[in-house]
Design a protein around this motif. Structure first.
Motif, PDB file in Angstrom:
ATOM      1  N   TYR A  99       2.681  13.373   2.681  1.00  0.00           N
ATOM      2  CA  TYR A  99       1.658  12.115   3.459  1.00  0.00           C
ATOM      3  C   TYR A  99       1.161  10.710   3.873  1.00  0.00           C
TER       4      TYR A  99
ATOM      5  N   ALA B  90       0.478  10.884   7.336  1.00  0.00           N
ATOM      6  CA  ALA B  90      -0.293   9.684   7.210  1.00  0.00           C
ATOM      7  C   ALA B  90      -0.816   9.093   9.333  1.00  0.00           C
TER       8      ALA B  90
ATOM      9  N   TYR C   9      -3.182  12.401  10.448  1.00  0.00           N
ATOM     10  CA  TYR C   9      -3.949  13.018  10.116  1.00  0.00           C
ATOM     11  C   TYR C   9      -5.498  13.044  10.584  1.00  0.00           C
ATOM     12  N   ASP C  10      -5.750  11.805  10.895  1.00  0.00           N
ATOM     13  CA  ASP C  10      -7.615  11.821  11.322  1.00  0.00           C
ATOM     14  C   ASP C  10      -7.976  13.030  12.417  1.00  0.00           C
TER      15      ASP C  10
ATOM     16  N   THR D 165      -6.752   8.287   4.862  1.00  0.00           N
ATOM     17  CA  THR D 165      -7.317   7.470   5.911  1.00  0.00           C
ATOM     18  C   THR D 165      -8.075   6.934   5.841  1.00  0.00           C
TER      19      THR D 165
ATOM     20  N   MET E  13      -1.818   6.277   3.334  1.00  0.00           N
ATOM     21  CA  MET E  13      -2.436   6.706   3.146  1.00  0.00           C
ATOM     22  C   MET E  13      -3.649   5.303   3.358  1.00  0.00           C
TER      23      MET E  13
ATOM     24  N   GLN F 277      -3.937   3.415   6.777  1.00  0.00           N
ATOM     25  CA  GLN F 277      -4.613   3.802   7.271  1.00  0.00           C
ATOM     26  C   GLN F 277      -5.440   3.358   6.768  1.00  0.00           C
ATOM     27  N   ALA F 278      -6.519   3.994   5.683  1.00  0.00           N
ATOM     28  CA  ALA F 278      -7.859   3.644   5.404  1.00  0.00           C
ATOM     29  C   ALA F 278      -7.839   1.731   5.468  1.00  0.00           C
TER      30      ALA F 278
ATOM     31  N   LYS G  39      -9.285   0.354   8.799  1.00  0.00           N
ATOM     32  CA  LYS G  39     -10.967   0.903   9.521  1.00  0.00           C
ATOM     33  C   LYS G  39     -11.509  -0.010   8.730  1.00  0.00           C
TER      34      LYS G  39
END
Length: 206
Positions: free
Chosen positions: A10, A14, A17-18, A52, A75, A78-79, A82
């Protein structure tokens, strides 16, 4: 599959992933699954294996107490990207098989694409149930082997190869749920994507 390997997988995946799992049919399935959640201000929500953050947008602006956990620092980064400063979400690096929360801590537990990637899906399911309050809900979105019969030959052949990528395509959701049915009501169990390969399962803790 083990946690050390999953972290490596991951970390590498990462950034991409989206593009794979938060677009097209996945994006449509997530919208269908989460758009009708009955959310109330002040509820405590836990996203297990937040990845993410593909599911976070469905909880923005709801005045909820949200905690999001994932094993992978990449990950989680990335989250976090947002989320605006106006969304008070707590992010924690944590193993879904060993959730560091007290019993019955959350009104709603979200488990998207996590039961198919943890090394021990039964330990993970036990933790999901343990941290959910009485009359609280668990929402599962994941891929499973359908039915009780033998897996098709092609699935049996591909399963160990795909496991190298950090996911198991042969787990049986009935077997995962069975030990916990005395404590759970199944409110919904329906296909979500790609026929019945991906399912939406909504559980209520008794």
């Amino acid at each position: 599959m083990d946690n050390r390997w999953n972290k490596l997988i991951y970390r590498a995946g990462a950034p991409f992933y989206d593009a794979l799992f938060n677009a097209g049919p996945f994006a449509r399935a997530r919208k269908k699954i989460f758009s009708d959640l009955a959310l109330e201000p002040g509820q405590r929500v836990l996203l297990v294996g937040v990845g993410t953050g593909a599911d976070l947008r469905f909880f923005f602006g709801k005045t909820l107490e949200i905690t999001a956990v994932d094993l992978s620092p990449a990950m989680l980064a990335q989250a976090k990207s947002k989320v605006s400063e106006n969304e008070p979400i707590q992010f924690l690096e944590m193993d879904a098989q060993d959730l560091r929360f007290a019993d019955q801590s959350f009104d709603l537990v979200i488990a998207s694409l996590i039961l198919s990637v943890v090394p021990d899906e039964h330990k993970c399911m036990s933790e999901l149930v343990r941290v959910t309050k009485e009359r609280g809900s668990i929402v599962i979105f994941d891929k499973f082997k359908g039915g009780e019969g033998k897996m098709p030959l092609i699935i049996r052949m591909l399963r160990p190869l795909i496991a190298i990528l950090g996911t198991d395509i042969g787990r049986n959701y009935q077997a995962i749920l069975k030990p916990h049915l005395a404590r759970l009501n199944i409110r919904e169990d329906s296909p979500a994507m790609f026929g019945d390969m991906y399912r939406k399962i909504v559980l209520e803790r008794k």
